[in-house]
Write a protein that holds these residues in place. Structure first.
Motif, PDB file in Angstrom:
ATOM      1  N   GLY A 280       0.821  -1.208   0.000  1.00  0.00           N
ATOM      2  CA  GLY A 280       0.000   0.000   0.000  1.00  0.00           C
ATOM      3  C   GLY A 280       0.851   1.251   0.000  1.00  0.00           C
ATOM      4  N   ASP A 281       0.190   2.388   0.213  1.00  0.00           N
ATOM      5  CA  ASP A 281       0.882   3.669   0.179  1.00  0.00           C
ATOM      6  C   ASP A 281       0.780   4.400   1.520  1.00  0.00           C
ATOM      7  N   GLU A 282       0.044   3.838   2.463  1.00  0.00           N
ATOM      8  CA  GLU A 282      -0.160   4.461   3.759  1.00  0.00           C
ATOM      9  C   GLU A 282       1.157   4.527   4.547  1.00  0.00           C
ATOM     10  N   ARG A 283       1.317   5.594   5.351  1.00  0.00           N
ATOM     11  CA  ARG A 283       2.505   5.776   6.172  1.00  0.00           C
ATOM     12  C   ARG A 283       2.137   5.811   7.649  1.00  0.00           C
ATOM     13  N   LEU A 284       3.053   5.337   8.477  1.00  0.00           N
ATOM     14  CA  LEU A 284       3.006   5.526   9.919  1.00  0.00           C
ATOM     15  C   LEU A 284       4.262   6.280  10.328  1.00  0.00           C
ATOM     16  N   VAL A 285       4.090   7.264  11.195  1.00  0.00           N
ATOM     17  CA  VAL A 285       5.222   8.044  11.695  1.00  0.00           C
ATOM     18  C   VAL A 285       5.123   8.097  13.215  1.00  0.00           C
ATOM     19  N   PHE A 286       6.268   7.914  13.889  1.00  0.00           N
ATOM     20  CA  PHE A 286       6.295   7.911  15.340  1.00  0.00           C
ATOM     21  C   PHE A 286       7.021   9.152  15.864  1.00  0.00           C
ATOM     22  N   ARG A 287       6.566   9.629  17.026  1.00  0.00           N
ATOM     23  CA  ARG A 287       7.232  10.726  17.728  1.00  0.00           C
ATOM     24  C   ARG A 287       7.810  10.191  19.031  1.00  0.00           C
ATOM     25  N   PHE A 288       8.950  10.750  19.445  1.00  0.00           N
ATOM     26  CA  PHE A 288       9.666  10.252  20.611  1.00  0.00           C
ATOM     27  C   PHE A 288       9.857  11.354  21.649  1.00  0.00           C
TER      28      PHE A 288
END
Length: 657
Positions: free
Chosen positions: A479-487
């Motif tokens: 797919g093209d979906e993204r996940l991004v995490f913050r720390f």
């Protein structure tokens, strides 16, 4: 609306919580059908109307059948004109009335919020509103105020980007009859949500915030919101079949689309809900053709035909990014002003979607292509269908240029493992039992595989797999979906962002608030309470059969106390389960059962405290045999843990709000 209530899913979710063995939930509620990447290497020509209509006809026929949707309407605009407008299926199955794009009136839910934010920008142009000004300064003559919980004031900029920091609430949004609708000012004042975080910190979708913006506008123009948009937007654009009126005007009522659900192989028709706050979009009804005029206005710098409702600079300002969710990953979709960023395949896309229990809509603009698409369906299956349609359209006509990743890079397994846990949407109630909505339907469980893939799951769906694109950024496999995490400062992941869902932030929750712990505690608690009741009612019969001596008065009292406590907690759980199943009805007018449950939860809590005291006597005085004493102690402990989990769900609030 952000808040979906598909009853079948709700029943399965809550029954599983109450009576199933603990398990980690799986996957997205509505898996999106992916398109073969090989099909995306060449783009089709959107200028060929016949080719596009043929593709759309096939796509919609497949969607309506596969997602069990009776009808839909689609409008695509291009180069300052309607490229294609077409209805599919049925608006009314009983009469056989088909969907006709320029006639059938649909409820489109929160997609109607775009009208609210367009109206706010008109107020900015007129010099009556400023986006960076404290909204309290606009409502000095109103009963509505925003509390000064934090030093930073809430502004129209915060409201338009869903970053004001309000908790989520449904209170006051639905009533049983149109005659029960009160003025917007009264509803906003009576059902003011708490401010739970400083403004401008995170995005968390808020219906209340949009309604508040509409009220601010109305106050400045000394009129009602509905009268304002009728005169300044609908009439100039010729949107003659668009209305907030409930019930529908007589001329539109015969043309309305009926909302359906699909159950046991058959479609069930449902009457429309009665919404109370027009600016948030619940009561917005329109035709596909009218929404075509609205899209053309935004694509043509604020004009349609000879009417101008916004200056070109204002339109550009609405379409540009106003809120960046991750400065380290600027390509992550954020928020424009009122519009949600939906960028895909490197294409700039802004729009909005709308949800009511039965109607699902989507509006998407490609400003750099001068293209727009609007679709609305009259059944819950439209939720996954609309995403599929937008993705398929984008992949077909504006395909991705780079190759998708397949294999995790070196060291990915360790990095993925550090991200595991439950992440819950900030669009959640902090003070009422409606918090169950966020916990059960807006929580993602993130896992990791031994070979370095990330997995995400939700209650009631399937697991999705993700591959690391760069540290802290993941792309869905296939797919093209993204996940991004913050720390945080210690390097621990604290928040999760979804690329395809701009107006949301997911916060990592402590282990004791995870879905696994919730399910485990409630399931064990229910089993323990049932066993207490079986012993309570069965012990006399057992003694009579075995000719055993009866218990002492104190033993009988201790067992009776825990029996009553167990019965009370089970009744409370059932009451709130039924309230959740009938959420919309309970929001409109709380039932006597729910009101009783709100009292019984505290009686059960007091009884649990008594059972704790009784446990001490059970051991001190040696009631029964050791096995029964252990059972009594364990059941009491589980009653405490159940109360604790109900507190975390705000089914058992222990503080005044």
């Amino acid at each position: 609306m952000k808040h979906t209530s598909i009853h079948t899913v709700v029943v399965l979710v809550l029954v599983a919580i109450l009576v199933s063995a603990p398990a980690v939930a799986t996957g997205a509620t509505h898996p999106v059908r992916s398109i073969d990447r090989g099909e995306q290497t060449k783009s089709s020509d959107l200028s060929d109307r016949d080719e596009f209509e043929h593709w759309l006809d096939e796509s919609m026929a497949d969607q309506l059948e596969r997602h069990h949707v009776p009808g839909a309407t689609v409008v695509v605009v291009k180069d300052n004109e309607v490229f294609l407008a077409k209805g599919y299926g049925y608006a009314d199955l009983e009469s056989g009335r088909p969907v006709v794009t320029n006639e059938t009136v649909f409820s489109i839910g929160s997609t109607g919020k775009l009208v609210t934010w367009t109206a706010v920008m008109q107020g900015v142009e007129d010099g009556r509103l400023e986006l960076d000004r404290n909204v309290n300064e606009y409502v000095t003559d109103s009963a509505v105020t925003v509390p000064d919980t934090y030093p930073e004031p809430v502004t129209l900029e915060h409201l338009g980007t869903h970053s004001a920091g309000f908790e989520d609430t449904l209170d006051g949004m639905i009533v049983d009859e149109p005659g029960e609708i009160r003025p917007t000012e009264e509803i906003l004042a009576e059902h003011r949500p708490a401010r739970v975080r400083p403004p401008g910190e995170f995005v968390a979708y808020s219906n209340y915030g949009t309604a508040l913006a509409g009220h601010v506008l109305a106050e400045q123009y000394d009129t009602s919101f509905v009268e304002y948009v009728d005169g300044r937007i609908f009439t100039p654009l010729g949107m003659d079949d668009t209305t907030y009126a409930q019930p529908l005007p007589a001329r539109l009522e015969p043309r309305q689309a009926i909302g359906y659900t699909y159950q046991n192989g058959d479609y069930q028709a449902h009457p429309p809900l009665i919404w109370t706050l027009p600016p948030e979009g619940g009561s917005f009804r329109t035709t596909g053709t009218d929404m075509g005029w609205f899209m053309l206005t935004h694509l043509n710098e604020g004009t349609y035909d000879s009417a101008r409702i916004l200056e070109a600079e204002s339109v550009e300002d609405m379409h540009r990014r106003h809120f960046t969710k991750s400065r380290d990953v600027p390509e992550l979709n954020g928020m424009a002003y009122g519009f949600i960023e939906m960028d895909r395949n490197g294409e700039r896309i802004v729009g909005h979607w709308g949800d009511t229990p039965r109607f699902k809509s989507l509006l998407a603009l490609f400003p750099e292509r001068d293209v727009g698409m609007f679709v609305v369906y009259n059944a819950p299956g439209g939720a996954p269908a609309r995403s599929e349609l937008l993705e398929a359209f984008t992949d077909r006509y504006y395909p991705r240029s780079d190759a998708p990743l397949v294999d995790p890079p070196a060291g990915a397994a360790g990095r993925a493992e550090a991200l595991t846990g439950d992440y819950r949407s900030l669009t959640i109630s902090e003070s009422s039992w409606q918090r169950v909505l966020g916990v059960t339907t807006r929580t993602y469980t993130v896992g990791a595989t031994d070979d370095g893939y990330l997995t995400t799951s939700r209650l009631g769906g399937e697991t999705r797999r993700w591959v690391e694109r760069q540290p802290d950024v993941y792309e869905e496999v296939g797919g093209d979906e993204r996940l991004v995490f913050r720390f945080d400062e210690d390097g621990r992941a604290t928040h999760l962002f979804r690329g395809a869902f701009g107006p949301a932030t997911y916060e990592r929750v402590p282990w004791y608030e995870s879905l696994t712990i919730l399910q485990s505690v409630l399931a064990a608690g229910v089993l323990a309470m049932v066993s207490v009741l079986l012993l309570w009612f069965g012990a006399p019969l057992w003694r009579r059969m075995r000719d055993h001596a009866g218990p002492s008065d104190r033993e009988r009292l201790a067992r009776g106390l825990l029996g009553v406590v167990s019965l009370l907690w089970l009744v409370v759980l059932v009451i709130f389960l039924l309230a959740w199943i009938n959420l919309n009805a309970e929001v409109a007018s709380p039932s006597l059962a729910l009101q009783a449950g709100k009292l019984l939860r505290y009686v059960a809590l007091v009884g649990t405290a008594g059972a704790i005291v009784a446990t001490g006597f059970v051991w001190r005085d040696g009631y029964w045999n050791r096995a029964l004493r252990v059972h009594y102690t364990g059941a009491t402990l589980l009653a405490i843990l159940v109360a604790w989990q109900l507190y975390l769900l705000r089914v058992l609030p222990l503080q005044m709000t």
